[in-house]
Design a protein around this motif. Structure first.
Motif, mmCIF file in Angstrom:
data_model
loop_
_atom_site.group_PDB
_atom_site.id
_atom_site.type_symbol
_atom_site.label_atom_id
_atom_site.label_comp_id
_atom_site.label_asym_id
_atom_site.label_seq_id
_atom_site.Cartn_x
_atom_site.Cartn_y
_atom_site.Cartn_z
ATOM 1 N N TYR A 57 0.740 -1.120 -0.024
ATOM 2 C CA TYR A 57 -0.190 -0.031 0.101
ATOM 3 C C TYR A 57 0.991 1.353 -0.101
ATOM 4 C CZ TYR A 57 -3.272 -3.719 2.076
ATOM 5 O OH TYR A 57 -4.008 -4.606 2.161
ATOM 6 N N LEU A 58 0.392 2.298 -0.529
ATOM 7 C CA LEU A 58 0.974 3.792 -0.367
ATOM 8 C C LEU A 58 0.976 4.140 1.079
ATOM 9 C CD1 LEU A 58 1.952 6.049 -2.391
ATOM 10 C CD2 LEU A 58 -0.229 6.937 -1.726
ATOM 11 N N CYS A 59 1.811 4.606 1.802
ATOM 12 C CA CYS A 59 2.062 5.202 3.017
ATOM 13 C C CYS A 59 0.909 6.336 3.361
ATOM 14 C CB CYS A 59 3.384 5.585 3.427
ATOM 15 S SG CYS A 59 3.769 5.778 5.091
ATOM 16 N N ASP A 60 0.537 6.111 4.150
ATOM 17 C CA ASP A 60 -0.625 7.159 4.485
ATOM 18 C C ASP A 60 -0.666 7.622 6.008
ATOM 19 O OD1 ASP A 60 -2.922 8.992 4.597
ATOM 20 O OD2 ASP A 60 -4.115 7.839 3.323
ATOM 21 N N ALA A 61 -0.182 8.693 6.211
ATOM 22 C CA ALA A 61 -0.235 9.077 7.631
ATOM 23 C C ALA A 61 -1.350 9.379 8.336
ATOM 24 C CB ALA A 61 0.980 10.286 7.700
ATOM 25 N N THR A 62 -2.495 9.696 7.369
ATOM 26 C CA THR A 62 -3.905 9.913 7.904
ATOM 27 C C THR A 62 -4.757 8.729 8.446
ATOM 28 O OG1 THR A 62 -4.940 9.725 5.780
ATOM 29 C CG2 THR A 62 -3.950 11.706 6.374
ATOM 30 N N PRO A 113 4.118 -3.987 -7.609
ATOM 31 C CA PRO A 113 4.318 -2.510 -7.913
ATOM 32 C C PRO A 113 4.827 -1.828 -6.711
ATOM 33 C CG PRO A 113 2.023 -3.435 -8.291
ATOM 34 C CD PRO A 113 2.828 -4.320 -7.551
ATOM 35 N N ARG A 114 5.563 -0.728 -6.765
ATOM 36 C CA ARG A 114 6.076 -0.055 -5.668
ATOM 37 C C ARG A 114 5.484 1.092 -5.437
ATOM 38 N NH1 ARG A 114 10.386 0.123 -2.425
ATOM 39 N NH2 ARG A 114 11.473 -2.123 -3.432
ATOM 40 N N TRP A 115 5.029 1.499 -4.491
ATOM 41 C CA TRP A 115 4.192 2.784 -4.190
ATOM 42 C C TRP A 115 4.941 3.741 -3.560
ATOM 43 C CZ3 TRP A 115 0.724 2.294 -7.509
ATOM 44 C CH2 TRP A 115 -0.112 0.872 -7.741
ATOM 45 N N ASN A 116 5.998 3.366 -2.673
ATOM 46 C CA ASN A 116 6.600 4.282 -1.885
ATOM 47 C C ASN A 116 8.029 4.297 -2.294
ATOM 48 O OD1 ASN A 116 4.442 4.725 0.360
ATOM 49 N ND2 ASN A 116 4.592 2.508 -0.025
ATOM 50 N N PRO A 117 8.789 5.549 -2.637
ATOM 51 C CA PRO A 117 9.974 5.655 -2.917
ATOM 52 C C PRO A 117 11.065 5.199 -1.891
ATOM 53 C CG PRO A 117 9.163 7.836 -2.358
ATOM 54 C CD PRO A 117 8.179 6.796 -2.293
ATOM 55 N N ARG A 298 1.608 4.813 -11.487
ATOM 56 C CA ARG A 298 0.228 5.321 -11.058
ATOM 57 C C ARG A 298 0.396 5.593 -9.451
ATOM 58 N NH1 ARG A 298 -3.136 6.330 -14.626
ATOM 59 N NH2 ARG A 298 -4.315 7.241 -12.683
ATOM 60 N N ALA A 299 1.371 5.569 -8.723
ATOM 61 C CA ALA A 299 1.613 5.714 -7.518
ATOM 62 C C ALA A 299 1.015 6.885 -7.045
ATOM 63 C CB ALA A 299 2.899 5.678 -7.131
ATOM 64 N N GLY A 300 0.079 7.075 -6.142
ATOM 65 C CA GLY A 300 -0.619 8.355 -5.581
ATOM 66 C C GLY A 300 -1.489 8.852 -6.860
ATOM 67 N N LYS A 301 -1.908 8.353 -7.811
ATOM 68 C CA LYS A 301 -2.525 8.868 -8.820
ATOM 69 C C LYS A 301 -4.073 7.825 -9.331
ATOM 70 C CE LYS A 301 1.300 10.981 -11.190
ATOM 71 N NZ LYS A 301 2.127 10.951 -12.358
ATOM 72 N N PRO A 302 -4.792 7.885 -8.266
ATOM 73 C CA PRO A 302 -5.950 6.787 -8.432
ATOM 74 C C PRO A 302 -6.822 7.358 -9.821
ATOM 75 C CG PRO A 302 -6.393 8.284 -6.613
ATOM 76 C CD PRO A 302 -5.001 8.669 -7.025
ATOM 77 N N LEU A 303 -7.452 6.347 -10.199
ATOM 78 C CA LEU A 303 -8.530 6.498 -11.257
ATOM 79 C C LEU A 303 -9.799 7.193 -10.583
ATOM 80 C CD1 LEU A 303 -8.295 3.008 -13.064
ATOM 81 C CD2 LEU A 303 -7.175 5.194 -13.615
ATOM 82 N N SER A 304 -10.844 7.550 -11.278
ATOM 83 C CA SER A 304 -12.129 7.913 -10.555
ATOM 84 C C SER A 304 -12.583 6.982 -10.017
ATOM 85 C CB SER A 304 -12.935 8.528 -12.059
ATOM 86 O OG SER A 304 -13.440 7.534 -12.542
ATOM 87 N N ALA A 305 -13.499 7.571 -8.935
ATOM 88 C CA ALA A 305 -14.399 6.635 -7.994
ATOM 89 C C ALA A 305 -15.030 5.535 -8.904
ATOM 90 C CB ALA A 305 -15.089 7.424 -7.266
ATOM 91 N N GLN A 306 -15.769 6.069 -9.998
ATOM 92 C CA GLN A 306 -16.447 5.086 -10.834
ATOM 93 C C GLN A 306 -15.443 4.063 -11.607
ATOM 94 O OE1 GLN A 306 -19.927 5.111 -11.276
ATOM 95 N NE2 GLN A 306 -19.373 2.989 -12.156
ATOM 96 N N GLU A 307 -14.393 4.461 -11.955
ATOM 97 C CA GLU A 307 -13.628 3.451 -12.528
ATOM 98 C C GLU A 307 -13.124 2.473 -11.477
ATOM 99 O OE1 GLU A 307 -11.283 5.355 -16.184
ATOM 100 O OE2 GLU A 307 -10.958 6.386 -14.064
ATOM 101 N N ILE A 308 -12.856 2.997 -10.160
ATOM 102 C CA ILE A 308 -12.423 1.884 -9.189
ATOM 103 C C ILE A 308 -13.547 0.897 -8.940
ATOM 104 C CG2 ILE A 308 -11.712 1.798 -6.909
ATOM 105 C CD1 ILE A 308 -10.223 4.543 -7.197
ATOM 106 N N ALA A 337 -5.455 0.612 -9.866
ATOM 107 C CA ALA A 337 -6.709 1.356 -10.084
ATOM 108 C C ALA A 337 -6.530 2.504 -8.936
ATOM 109 C CB ALA A 337 -7.918 0.514 -10.243
ATOM 110 N N CYS A 338 -6.227 2.277 -7.925
ATOM 111 C CA CYS A 338 -6.264 2.979 -6.817
ATOM 112 C C CYS A 338 -5.036 3.995 -6.474
ATOM 113 C CB CYS A 338 -6.488 2.221 -5.420
ATOM 114 S SG CYS A 338 -8.149 1.269 -5.436
ATOM 115 N N GLY A 339 -3.866 3.683 -7.404
ATOM 116 C CA GLY A 339 -2.978 4.151 -6.956
ATOM 117 C C GLY A 339 -1.939 3.830 -6.022
ATOM 118 N N GLY A 340 -2.245 2.553 -5.619
ATOM 119 C CA GLY A 340 -1.728 2.112 -4.145
ATOM 120 C C GLY A 340 -2.352 2.446 -2.878
ATOM 121 N N SER A 341 -3.631 3.409 -2.985
ATOM 122 C CA SER A 341 -4.007 4.076 -1.933
ATOM 123 C C SER A 341 -5.285 3.141 -1.365
ATOM 124 C CB SER A 341 -4.413 5.639 -2.197
ATOM 125 O OG SER A 341 -5.248 5.940 -1.097
ATOM 126 N N ARG A 342 -5.227 2.741 -0.043
ATOM 127 C CA ARG A 342 -6.418 1.945 0.465
ATOM 128 C C ARG A 342 -7.558 2.979 0.525
ATOM 129 N NH1 ARG A 342 -2.995 -0.141 5.405
ATOM 130 N NH2 ARG A 342 -2.083 1.952 5.194
#
Length: 465
Positions: A57-62, A113-117, A298-308, A337-342
Motif C-alpha cells: 500500500y501507499l504510505c498514508d499518515a492519515t 508494484p512499488r508505491w513508496n520511494p 500510477r503511485a498516488g494517482k488513483p482512477l476516478s471513483a467510478q472506474e475503481i 486502479a487506486c494508485g496504491g491508496s487504500r
C-alpha cells in the motif's frame, strides 16, 4: 565418524537463526514505525534486501496504525549499509538494486508494484570512524552479530560514536550468547571444534574464529545498561533462538538462555552530541553504491471513483462469493486502479450515488488494518461467477496453455527464493505478516538448516549474516 564428530552435538534452528534475527529487527521497525535505517556491518545486505521489498500500500499518515504490530507494514524511505569488506558490499549492491518494473506487463509476469520511494546507499569504511554523512539522517541504527567481532580498541569507540555522536532514536543490537555454547557438546566436555578466546582475556571457547568476545547474559546486560545510562537511553534486553529439538541431556534454554542476546536502545532525552576523537590514519567512509527504487507510474494517482468501482465489480464477478477482504482483491489490479491508496478504494466504495439511491457496497471494518476489512457487493449474483467459469471453460487448450505459461514463469522466478514468512516459528517474532516475507537466494551450502557439526567449517552460521 571421527572422535570430533562424536563429541559435537548438532543443534537445529527452524527457521534458521539468521532469519530469526532479521525477523526480530523487522518486528521492532514495525513497532516504532521507523522509515530511515542505517545497518552497521551490513555484510551481504540480507537485512537491507528484506526491508527493500515493496509494501502493498501507499504510505498514508492519515490512516491509524494497527494496534497489532505484526500487521503493520514497513515503509522505509532511506536505508544505508556500511561494511569494511568489499566483496560483501559487491553482493549487497546486487541484492539491493532495483528490480525492473514493466507497468504494461501482465500482473503475474512482473514484480510487485512499488508505491513508496526508496533510496539505498552502500558505504565502504570502518565502523569506528565518525562520518557526518550519518548525522541526523537515520532514526534507527541496526548492528546484528557485529560487536563480537570488534577488537577492543574499536569496541571501546562503539557506544561513544553510535549513542554519543550519531544519537539515533533507536539502536538495535544482537550478539551470540556464550552460555548457549554448552549445548554444542556433551555435559562436562570441552568443545573439540570451538575457538579459544584470541584475546587471551578468558579461557572461553567461542563459536567463530573471528570472535573477540562472547557475552554471558549478566555481562551483556551490564555492558548495555552502562552505555544506556551514560548516553541517556532506555534499554530493553532480550534473547531469541530456541533449538528445534530438546537437548538429549536435559539442559534447558530457560537456564542457559537462548542462542542470541538482543538489546533495544531508545533515546530518552536530547543531550548534546559528543564529538569523538579522530584517528590520524582514519579513512572517511566512501559511498560505493546508491540505488534509487522508482515507484509505479500510477503511485498516488488513483482512477476516478467510478472506474475503481468498476474494477472491484470485475474482481467480485469472478469470485464465488459477494464478499472479499480488501487484501485479497487488492492483488487483482485494484491496487493499480487506486494508485496504491487504500483510502482511495474505501472513499470510492462509500460514495453515495448522485441520484440518492442506496449504495451498492457494504464495508465491514475489522480493526485498523484495512486489508482485513470486508467489501460486500450487494448486486452480486451467483450467475456472474458461473458466467466467468463458463468463459474459462470455453477457452481452447492453446489459450489456457498461454495463460498457464505466464503464471508458471512467475512462479519459476519465485522458486529461486525461500519464502520463510509463510511459516509460523515457535517464537512467533516477525513472521505473522505475509507482506514482509524474509527471503534469501538458495545457497547450496545451506540447504540443511542444522548447525554445522564442526565449528571449524568455513560455513558457520554467523558468516551467512
Amino acid at each position: 565418524m571421527d572422535e570430533t564428530e562424536r563429541d559435537t552435538l548438532s543443534v537445529y534452528f527452524n527457521p534458521p537463526l539468521w532469519a530469526q534475527r532479521i525477523a526480530w529487527v523487522l518486528d521492532r521497525i514495525r513497532k516504532y514505525s521507523v522509515r530511515t535505517i542505517l545497518d552497521l556491518g551490513c555484510g551481504e545486505g540480507q537485512l537491507l534486501r528484506c526491508l527493500a521489498q515493496p509494501a502493498p500500500y501507499l504510505c498514508d499518515a492519515t490512516l491509524p496504525l494497527d494496534v497489532d504490530v505484526s500487521s503493520r507494514d514497513v515503509y522505509p524511505s532511506l536505508m544505508a549499509g556500511i561494511d569494511i569488506c568489499t566483496k560483501s558490499l559487491e553482493r549487497a549492491r546486487a541484492a539491493t538494486e532495483p528490480q525492473e518494473m514493466d507497468d504494461s506487463a501482465p500482473r503475474y509476469a512482473t514484480v510487485s508494484p512499488r508505491w513508496n520511494p526508496l533510496t539505498i546507499e552502500l558505504w565502504h569504511g570502518e565502523l569506528e570512524v565518525a562520518s557526518d554523512q550519518f548525522l541526523n539522517r537515520f532514526e534507527c541504527i541496526v548492528s546484528t552479530e557485529v560487536v563480537e567481532h570488534l577488537p577492543r580498541e574499536v569496541l571501546d569507540r562503539f557506544f561513544p560514536l553510535v549513542l554519543g555522536y550519531y544519537r539515533p532514536q533507536f539502536l538495535l543490537l544482537t550478539t551470540p550468547n556464550y552460555n548457549f555454547n554448552e549445548l554444542f557438546t556433551k555435559p562436562g566436555e570441552p568443545s573439540p571444534t570451538g575457538y579459544p578466546d584470541p584475546t587471551g582475556d578468558t579461557d572461553r571457547v567461542f563459536r567463530h574464529h573471528d570472535h573477540k568476545r562472547e557475552w554471558t547474559l549478566p555481562e551483556w546486560r551490564q555492558w548495555c545498561e552502562k552505555a544506556a545510562l551514560q548516553y541517556g537511553y532506555n534499554i530493553e534486553i532480550g534473547c531469541i533462538g530456541v533449538p528445534e529439538a530438546k537437548d538429549p541431556y536435559g539442559r534447558s534454554t530457560s537456564i542457559l538462555g537462548k542462542a542470541t542476546h538482543t538489546a533495544v536502545f531508545e533515546r530518552g532525552d536530547h543531550r548534546q552530541r559528543i564529538i569523538p576523537p579522530s584517528s590520524n590514519d582514519a579513512r572517511i567512509p566512501e559511498l560505493v553504491a546508491c540505488h534509487i527504487h522508482p515507484v509505479h507510474c500510477r503511485a498516488g494517482k488513483p482512477l476516478s471513483a467510478q472506474e475503481i468501482r468498476d474494477r472491484v465489480k470485475l474482481s467480485l464477478s469472478q469470485s464465488p462469493s459477494n464478499e472479499l477482504p480488501v487484501e485479497q482483491m487488492w492483488k487483482e489490479d485494484i491496487d493499480i486502479a487506486c494508485g496504491g491508496s487504500r483510502k482511495a478504494l474505501i472513499d470510492a466504495l462509500i460514495q453515495r450515488p448522485s441520484d440518492g439511491s442506496e449504495p451498492e457496497w457494504q464495508i465491514t471494518e475489522a480493526g485498523a488494518d484495512i486489508g482485513k476489512w470486508l467489501v460486500l457487493w450487494k448486486n452480486w449474483t451467483p450467475e456472474m461467477f458461473k458466467e466467468a467459469q463458463n468463459l474459462w471453460n470455453g477457452l481452447g487448450d492453446v489459450d489456457r496453455e498461454e495463460i498457464g505459461e505466464v503464471i508458471d514463469h512467475a512462479w519459476d522466478e519465485c522458486s529461486q527464493e525461500w519464502w520463510l514468512g509463510i511459516q509460523q516459528p515457535t517464537e512467533g517474532d516477525g513472521w505473522s505478516h505475509h507482506h514482509w516475507d524474509i527471503t534469501t537466494e538458495v545457497d547450496s551450502n545451506w540447504e540443511n538448516e542444522e548447525w554445522p557439526k564442526s565449528l571449524n567449517e568455513d560455513a558457520v552460521e554467523e558468516v551467512t549474516v
